[in-house]
Design an enzyme around this catalytic site. Structure first.
Site, PDB file in Angstrom:
ATOM      1  CE  LYS A 116      -4.255  -1.814   2.052  1.00 15.29           C
ATOM      2  NZ  LYS A 116      -3.961  -3.221   1.846  1.00 15.29           N
ATOM      3  CD  GLU A 200      -5.589   5.511   4.497  1.00 18.94           C
ATOM      4  OE1 GLU A 200      -4.758   5.491   3.575  1.00 18.94           O
ATOM      5  OE2 GLU A 200      -6.702   4.953   4.415  1.00 18.94           O
ATOM      6  CG  HIS A 235     -12.539  -3.218   7.394  1.00 19.46           C
ATOM      7  ND1 HIS A 235     -12.629  -1.854   7.218  1.00 19.46           N
ATOM      8  CD2 HIS A 235     -12.196  -3.404   8.692  1.00 19.46           C
ATOM      9  CE1 HIS A 235     -12.330  -1.243   8.356  1.00 19.46           C
ATOM     10  NE2 HIS A 235     -12.071  -2.162   9.260  1.00 19.46           N
ATOM     11  NE  ARG A 297      -8.349  -9.844  -5.540  1.00 21.24           N
ATOM     12  CZ  ARG A 297      -9.484  -9.330  -5.085  1.00 21.24           C
ATOM     13  NH1 ARG A 297     -10.558  -9.357  -5.861  1.00 21.24           N
ATOM     14  NH2 ARG A 297      -9.575  -8.783  -3.897  1.00 21.24           N
TER      15      ARG A 297
END
Length: 646
Positions: A116, A200, A235, A297
């Protein structure tokens, strides 16, 4: 075009790939673990190869076994589906090194977007907007704390190698940062072998917007518009739709252009998804959507994109992998109507989405107006070895309201027994006024939890319906032929009071010739007027064992006549075995081995769901076996007593 294809996956995605390959005339090869020997994808493929024990690390994650299976069967290419090895750059390289075609992006692209922090740095350099945060190499706790305070709380700590919600913590205040950081690092190290994190800004009203992108080996890139995947629990996405509610032309142009820019930055080939986080506190705006990550993907939710564009994305994958150019250019793609997808899981929403396992003795999904991508058929078994998603239901219509209405109806018509599913939860979510109004964000499920999750015990209204179904099944000559003669006899005196066992709740009913049911459960009495005909009840039902399962709004309720015509709520079967009808605690044992008992005599009392259930002798006989003991906790189906006829 590729002539033969091995699918390195299982479940509904394997079946879905097989469907497109068959239409294109491509031979398919399935692989399977021990527990998937009889799975639907194995039955549907042209050939199938066993690859090892049930644990994924010994089968579906064993790349060398999959490549060997491809060579053994003469497959030309490998499609990884999603999950498992689909984003494993080393496996992609091994496939290509073996002289096989990899139906996916270049290994270098997978690596570039796999971490990430590196991906966000790459996106910043490409001019793609990213969420404000810290991506630095200095991982000292003190440095991370200072960066978090500079960003401003709340912040999100995320594992750089993370995914699926693992290695992620929200921190609301400076005082809890170090504790959350340590926890996040431990989880990340255990799950991914890497405890590096990024920080973040936490978006208060986040929307999860993603864009489907495609690239080919000829330098062409397109997007196929956006999807909204904001309805999530832990999530994990639950309901997805395309296009995104409230998306205006300016914001769509900004986010889709950014997605194509991201794909070009890594020279992307094949199907990919660029995921963005949007601050929806003031609606969707071009300057309030930031890059989050890229999935290299095909996505679980790709059918909604297929529905609104009229394209088969698996066909696009196979054509691109075969060296062809993209079938369409950007100006040839447009949005037609609205599509909504619901993920059907084998899980119990009332128990915090605890995965369910077992045999789907009854399993049926109404297909009117919906696409069903499923890997489960009636009689198949769900094991604890893999993800509990068993099907996807997709509705497409000219408007969002129509699509939601169709999908809600399909979720309400799911029949599953005794396997539990999240169908009632999906029905409630789709029917919620805020979802209907497009007022969604990633906190939707937590915010509306009491409205979405059914109580563990059936409501009195549903029990009344079950009672009515039981009586009408006997009294209506046009009712389905559920009952054999012995059950007819058991119900023949239905005008008299009698106890009826109903799932985990016992209740009593008295049906009168005036077609009224005096119904009593948990100390509450209701009167229900019977309709004249079976088909006037707002339910469906199917016989199961010595009773019927009533289906309504995605929920299942099992009802049966009293055991042996007596007043107990036991679960006796024909051979005299008395088993626990539900999980509970034995609070009384009234007999011993060798005792003579009369029909209807109480043998054991079980406490379950805050009620006592008396289990009685089904006939005159002798207690041949006593397995119950006072205070013992028992599961559904546990043998308690066995009575033999003298």
């Amino acid at each position: 075009m590729i002539g033969s294809l091995l699918i390195a996956n299982r479940g509904e995605i394997a079946c879905r790939i097989i469907r497109t390959a068959r239409r294109l005339g491509v031979r398919t090869v399935a692989v399977y673990s021990d527990s998937d020997r009889q799975a639907l994808h194995v039955r549907e493929a042209d050939a199938a190869v066993p690859i090892g024990p049930s644990p994924a690390r010994e089968s579906y994650l064993a790349g060398e076994k999959i490549i060997a299976a491809a060579k053994e069967t003469g497959a030309e290419a490998i499609h990884p589906g999603y999950g498992f090895l689909s984003e494993n750059a080393e496996f992609a390289e091994a496939v290509e090194a073996a002289g096989l075609v990899w139906v996916g992006p270049k290994p270098a692209s997978i690596r570039a977007m796999g971490l990430k922090d590196a991906a966000k740095t790459l996106m910043q350099e490409a001019g793609v907007p990213v969420t404000p945060g810290y991506l630095g190499e200095d991982q000292a706790p003190e440095r991370l704390q200072r960066e978090a305070e500079a960003i401003g709380f709340p912040v999100l700590i995320k594992a750089v190698a993370g995914g699926g919600g693992k290695g992620m913590r929200r921190v609301n205040a400076a005082g809890e940062f170090q504790e959350m950081l340590a926890s996040c690092k431990r989880e990340s190290a255990a799950a991914f072998g890497d405890d590096k994190v990024l920080i973040e800004k936490y978006v208060e009203r986040p929307r999860h917007i993603e864009v489907q992108v495609f690239g080919d080996t000829h330098g062409n890139f397109v997007h196929l518009f956006e999807r909204d995947c904001s309805l999530q629990r832990r999530h994990q996405k639950v309901i997805e739709e395309a296009p995104a509610p409230g998306m205006n032309a300016a914001t769509r142009a900004a986010v889709c252009d950014a997605a194509v820019k991201a794909a070009k930055a890594v020279d992307y080939v094949g199907a990919g998804t660029i995921e963005f986080i949007a601050d929806a506190s003031e609606g969707l705006k071009p300057d309030r959507i930031w890059f989050m990550e890229m999935n290299t993907r095909l996505q679980v939710e790709h059918p909604v994109t297929e529905a609104i564009t009229g394209q088969d994305l698996v066909e696009w994958q196979l054509r691109v992998a075969s060296g062809e150019a993209l079938p369409l250019k950007q100006d040839q793609l447009s949005i037609d109507g609205w599509a909504v997808e619901a993920r059907l899981y084998a899980e119990d929403a009332s128990k915090d989405f605890l995965p369910a396992i077992g045999k789907a003795e009854i399993f049926h999904i109404a297909r009117q107006g919906v696409r069903v991508d499923s890997a489960l058929e009636e009689g198949d078994r769900v094991t604890p070895d893999y993800d509990p998603m068993i099907a996807k239901l997709i509705a497409h219509a000219s408007t969002r309201d129509e699509a939601i209405e169709t999908l809600a109806g399909a979720c309400g018509d799911v029949w599953a027994w005794p396997l539990k599913t999240n169908a009632p939860f999906l029905w409630r979510a789709l029917d919620h006024p805020d979802f209907r109004a497009g007022d969604v964000d990633t906190g939707f499920i937590a915010r509306h939890w009491p409205d979405l999750v059914p109580p563990p015990e059936p409501s009195l209204d549903r029990l009344c319906l079950g009672a009515a179904a039981l009586v009408l099944a006997y009294s209506d000559p046009d009712a389905p032929a559920f009952w054999d003669q012995s059950l007819h006899k058991a119900l023949r005196g239905y005008a008299s009071p009698g106890a009826v066992w109903c799932q985990a709740v016992g209740f009593r009913l008295n049906a009168s010739p005036a077609r009224e049911i005096a119904f009593e459960a948990e100390g509450v009495a209701r009167t229900l007027e019977l309709p004249k005909r079976w088909d006037q009840l707002p339910i469906d039902a199917e016989r199961h064992g010595d009773g019927i399962v009533v289906f309504h709004e995605g929920e299942a309720l099992f009802v049966r006549p009293p055991s042996g015509g007596g007043g107990g709520a036991g679960a006796a079967v024909g051979d005299g075995a008395i088993v626990s009808p539900m999980p509970g605690r034995v609070i009384a044992v009234e007999v011993g081995e060798g005792d003579k008992v009369a029909k209807g005599a109480r043998l054991v009392t079980l406490e379950a769901m805050k009620m006592e259930h008396n289990l009685v002798a089904p006939f005159d006989g002798v207690v041949a076996e006593l397995a119950a003991s006072e205070g013992a906790q028992v599961t559904e189906g546990t043998l308690l007593v066995r009575v033999e006829k003298e």
